[in-house]
Design an enzyme around this catalytic site. Structure first.
Site, PDB file in Angstrom:
ATOM      1  N   ASP A  32      30.660 -15.015 -13.502  1.00 22.13           N
ATOM      2  CA  ASP A  32      29.081 -15.180 -13.903  1.00 22.13           C
ATOM      3  C   ASP A  32      28.026 -14.175 -13.216  1.00 22.13           C
ATOM      4  O   ASP A  32      29.220 -13.635 -12.306  1.00 22.13           O
ATOM      5  CB  ASP A  32      29.098 -16.300 -12.564  1.00 22.13           C
ATOM      6  CG  ASP A  32      27.760 -16.145 -11.914  1.00 22.13           C
ATOM      7  OD1 ASP A  32      27.069 -17.771 -13.086  1.00 22.13           O
ATOM      8  OD2 ASP A  32      27.026 -16.102 -11.667  1.00 22.13           O
ATOM      9  N   TYR A  37      21.549  -8.872 -10.198  1.00 18.10           N
ATOM     10  CA  TYR A  37      22.382  -8.859  -9.409  1.00 18.10           C
ATOM     11  C   TYR A  37      22.382  -7.573 -10.113  1.00 18.10           C
ATOM     12  O   TYR A  37      23.590  -6.252  -9.407  1.00 18.10           O
ATOM     13  CB  TYR A  37      23.398  -9.473 -10.304  1.00 18.10           C
ATOM     14  CG  TYR A  37      23.646 -10.575  -9.466  1.00 18.10           C
ATOM     15  CD1 TYR A  37      22.871 -11.473  -9.541  1.00 18.10           C
ATOM     16  CD2 TYR A  37      25.079 -11.964 -10.370  1.00 18.10           C
ATOM     17  CE1 TYR A  37      22.824 -12.776  -9.040  1.00 18.10           C
ATOM     18  CE2 TYR A  37      24.819 -13.494 -10.242  1.00 18.10           C
ATOM     19  CZ  TYR A  37      24.177 -13.621  -9.230  1.00 18.10           C
ATOM     20  OH  TYR A  37      24.006 -15.130  -9.042  1.00 18.10           O
ATOM     21  N   LYS A  62      21.711 -14.649 -16.265  1.00 18.43           N
ATOM     22  CA  LYS A  62      20.327 -15.213 -14.775  1.00 18.43           C
ATOM     23  C   LYS A  62      19.074 -14.835 -15.987  1.00 18.43           C
ATOM     24  O   LYS A  62      19.304 -13.335 -15.956  1.00 18.43           O
ATOM     25  CB  LYS A  62      20.421 -16.128 -14.389  1.00 18.43           C
ATOM     26  CG  LYS A  62      21.852 -16.405 -14.087  1.00 18.43           C
ATOM     27  CD  LYS A  62      22.008 -17.339 -12.791  1.00 18.43           C
ATOM     28  CE  LYS A  62      23.574 -17.229 -12.151  1.00 18.43           C
ATOM     29  NZ  LYS A  62      24.440 -16.259 -11.657  1.00 18.43           N
ATOM     30  N   HIS A  93      17.795 -18.740 -13.942  1.00 20.05           N
ATOM     31  CA  HIS A  93      17.887 -18.100 -12.043  1.00 20.05           C
ATOM     32  C   HIS A  93      17.051 -19.307 -11.086  1.00 20.05           C
ATOM     33  O   HIS A  93      17.892 -19.775 -10.330  1.00 20.05           O
ATOM     34  CB  HIS A  93      17.690 -16.810 -11.846  1.00 20.05           C
ATOM     35  CG  HIS A  93      18.894 -16.036 -11.205  1.00 20.05           C
ATOM     36  ND1 HIS A  93      19.081 -14.318 -10.405  1.00 20.05           N
ATOM     37  CD2 HIS A  93      19.360 -17.253 -10.002  1.00 20.05           C
ATOM     38  CE1 HIS A  93      20.133 -14.625  -9.673  1.00 20.05           C
ATOM     39  NE2 HIS A  93      20.501 -15.787  -9.385  1.00 20.05           N
ATOM     40  N   LEU A 174      31.949 -20.880  -0.394  1.00 23.76           N
ATOM     41  CA  LEU A 174      32.953 -20.399   1.056  1.00 23.76           C
ATOM     42  C   LEU A 174      32.080 -20.264   1.946  1.00 23.76           C
ATOM     43  O   LEU A 174      32.519 -20.399   2.973  1.00 23.76           O
ATOM     44  CB  LEU A 174      33.596 -19.244   0.278  1.00 23.76           C
ATOM     45  CG  LEU A 174      34.825 -19.857  -1.090  1.00 23.76           C
ATOM     46  CD1 LEU A 174      35.965 -18.381  -0.728  1.00 23.76           C
ATOM     47  CD2 LEU A 174      35.723 -20.675  -0.120  1.00 23.76           C
ATOM     48  N   ILE A 211      32.588 -20.956  -8.547  1.00 22.01           N
ATOM     49  CA  ILE A 211      32.315 -19.283  -8.897  1.00 22.01           C
ATOM     50  C   ILE A 211      32.266 -18.336  -7.823  1.00 22.01           C
ATOM     51  O   ILE A 211      31.490 -18.339  -7.349  1.00 22.01           O
ATOM     52  CB  ILE A 211      31.648 -19.051  -9.404  1.00 22.01           C
ATOM     53  CG1 ILE A 211      30.396 -19.587  -9.111  1.00 22.01           C
ATOM     54  CG2 ILE A 211      31.685 -19.311 -11.609  1.00 22.01           C
ATOM     55  CD1 ILE A 211      28.857 -19.181  -9.705  1.00 22.01           C
ATOM     56  N   ARG A 219      41.957 -11.512  -2.501  1.00 26.12           N
ATOM     57  CA  ARG A 219      40.873 -12.571  -1.778  1.00 26.12           C
ATOM     58  C   ARG A 219      40.894 -13.340  -4.090  1.00 26.12           C
ATOM     59  O   ARG A 219      40.648 -14.252  -3.775  1.00 26.12           O
ATOM     60  CB  ARG A 219      40.117 -13.209  -1.263  1.00 26.12           C
ATOM     61  CG  ARG A 219      40.316 -12.483   0.262  1.00 26.12           C
ATOM     62  CD  ARG A 219      39.036 -12.790   1.485  1.00 26.12           C
ATOM     63  NE  ARG A 219      38.628 -11.963   1.301  1.00 26.12           N
ATOM     64  CZ  ARG A 219      39.476 -10.418   2.038  1.00 26.12           C
ATOM     65  NH1 ARG A 219      39.817 -11.011   2.468  1.00 26.12           N
ATOM     66  NH2 ARG A 219      37.604  -9.288   2.464  1.00 26.12           N
ATOM     67  N   ASN A 223      42.167 -17.056  -4.822  1.00 20.47           N
ATOM     68  CA  ASN A 223      41.232 -17.838  -4.737  1.00 20.47           C
ATOM     69  C   ASN A 223      41.012 -18.782  -7.054  1.00 20.47           C
ATOM     70  O   ASN A 223      40.704 -19.655  -6.728  1.00 20.47           O
ATOM     71  CB  ASN A 223      39.582 -17.438  -5.064  1.00 20.47           C
ATOM     72  CG  ASN A 223      39.470 -17.365  -3.760  1.00 20.47           C
ATOM     73  OD1 ASN A 223      39.389 -17.517  -2.557  1.00 20.47           O
ATOM     74  ND2 ASN A 223      37.983 -16.622  -3.764  1.00 20.47           N
TER      75      ASN A 223
HETATM   76  P1  A2P Z   1      35.309 -10.636   0.017  1.00 20.74           P
HETATM   77  O1  A2P Z   1      34.692 -10.146  -0.773  1.00 20.74           O
HETATM   78  O2  A2P Z   1      35.692  -9.366   0.725  1.00 20.74           O
HETATM   79  O3  A2P Z   1      36.499 -11.091  -0.465  1.00 20.74           O
HETATM   80  P2  A2P Z   1      30.736 -16.854  -1.713  1.00 20.74           P
HETATM   81  O4  A2P Z   1      31.274 -17.328  -3.102  1.00 20.74           O
HETATM   82  O5  A2P Z   1      30.733 -18.413  -0.913  1.00 20.74           O
HETATM   83  O6  A2P Z   1      29.369 -16.909  -1.629  1.00 20.74           O
HETATM   84  O7  A2P Z   1      31.696 -16.811  -0.436  1.00 20.74           O
HETATM   85  C1  A2P Z   1      31.350 -14.993  -0.486  1.00 20.74           C
HETATM   86  C2  A2P Z   1      32.062 -14.272   0.577  1.00 20.74           C
HETATM   87  O8  A2P Z   1      33.377 -14.790   1.225  1.00 20.74           O
HETATM   88  C3  A2P Z   1      32.179 -13.134   0.363  1.00 20.74           C
HETATM   89  O9  A2P Z   1      32.269 -11.999   1.897  1.00 20.74           O
HETATM   90  C4  A2P Z   1      33.751 -12.728   0.077  1.00 20.74           C
HETATM   91  O10 A2P Z   1      34.440 -11.867   1.357  1.00 20.74           O
HETATM   92  C5  A2P Z   1      34.260 -13.261   1.157  1.00 20.74           C
HETATM   93  N1  A2P Z   1      35.524 -14.622   0.242  1.00 20.74           N
HETATM   94  C6  A2P Z   1      35.817 -14.591  -0.880  1.00 20.74           C
HETATM   95  N2  A2P Z   1      37.116 -15.491  -0.462  1.00 20.74           N
HETATM   96  C7  A2P Z   1      38.017 -15.746   0.263  1.00 20.74           C
HETATM   97  C8  A2P Z   1      39.346 -16.529   0.835  1.00 20.74           C
HETATM   98  N3  A2P Z   1      39.565 -16.536  -0.375  1.00 20.74           N
HETATM   99  N4  A2P Z   1      38.844 -16.593   2.125  1.00 20.74           N
HETATM  100  C9  A2P Z   1      38.032 -15.719   2.986  1.00 20.74           C
HETATM  101  N5  A2P Z   1      37.077 -15.463   2.588  1.00 20.74           N
HETATM  102  C10 A2P Z   1      36.337 -14.886   1.501  1.00 20.74           C
END
Ligand code: A2P
Length: 245
Positions: A32, A37, A62, A93, A174, A211, A219, A223
């Site tokens: 996405d 962006y 978008k 968007h 998240l 997403i 991470r 995910n």
């Molecule tokens: P990072 O890029 O350092 O992994 P969202 O998608 O809800 O907006 O969240 C994005 C944020 O959550 C980013 O700051 C990302 O940081 C962090 N993040 C992504 N995956 C995880 C995970 N599995 N556990 C904790 N934080 C995560």
């Protein structure tokens, strides 16, 4: 549309290329992005260099609300930056100026008709604004991408999209939830997974597209490791309750 995709907001330059490349390597088939962006070029390069056939990767971008009236030019610029002939999904968007703007929606439908986008939809629209588009054009958006997580759960929103045949796609799965909430960590412990994985699996149980964004390789992989466990109906309900009030 794959139910899991990689979000790329705030991923720029080399970090964006590497994040998308890592995601494709560990099995994501959905990315996405957005004109806003500023990373379409990087996303396109990562997809092209990944070795994964273009047809197997679902790419969303978008239209910025400020580009209403310049739809064709904007989409052509996105396609050039991404290095593709068409995108899989193109979204408005934000409601331009806070309004539904059926005239803009009409132009997205036209460009879809020309084959420049396989599907078109919107982002950050209310149910009432979806109805405005449908009433004016007879065509509902394929997707509405909105901020979504257990903390934002509202059954009226889920049902409202389902009734209209609009796929609900959630962003910021998240960031909008407290990953240390004991109701969440208890479920994570029971399955031997992380709270983030529980939140993402909860989206899948509701058939809501998620997403999550990350530029961290571990991470990104974490995910995506959400397809070998399931939440029970009771667990889904207790997570739904995080959205109450
Ligand atoms: P990072 O890029 O350092 O992994 P969202 O998608 O809800 O907006 O969240 C994005 C944020 O959550 C980013 O700051 C990302 O940081 C962090 N993040 C992504 N995956 C995880 C995970 N599995 N556990 C904790 N934080 C995560």
């Amino acid at each position: 549309m794959p139910l899991l995709g990689l979000g790329t907001w705030q991923a720029r330059g080399r970090a964006a290329v590497e994040a998308v490349r890592t995601a494709l390597d560990v099995g994501y088939r959905h990315v996405d992005t957005a004109t806003m962006y500023g990373n379409e070029r990087e996303v396109g390069r990562a997809v092209a260099d990944s070795g994964v056939p273009r047809k197997d990767v679902f790419v969303t971008t978008k239209l910025p609300q400020g580009n209403a009236g310049r739809e064709r030019e904007t989409l052509e610029e996105s396609l050039a930056a991404l290095g593709v002939d068409r995108v899989d999904l193109w979204l408005i968007h934000w409601p331009p100026g806070g309004r539904a703007r059926p005239d803009v929606w009409e132009r997205l439908l036209e460009l879809q008709g020309e084959g420049l986008a396989r599907a078109v939809g919107v982002s950050n629209y209310s149910l009432a604004q979806l109805d405005e588009l449908l009433a004016a054009t007879g065509r509902a958006p394929a997707v509405n991408q909105i901020e979504w997580s257990p903390s934002l759960f509202d059954p009226r929103i889920v049902d409202g999209h389902r009734e209209r045949g609009v796929q609900l796609e959630g962003y910021s799965p998240l960031r909008t939830v407290n990953l240390r909430d004991p109701r969440l960590t208890r479920i994570a412990d029971a399955h031997g997974v992380t709270p983030a994985q529980v939140v993402l699996r909860w989206h899948l149980e509701h058939r809501v597209v998620a997403i999550p964004k990350s530029t961290n390789a571990a991470r990104i992989a974490e995910n995506a490791a959400i397809f070998d466990f399931e939440l029970t109906p009771d667990e889904v309900q207790s997570l739904d309750a995080l959205g109450r009030g």
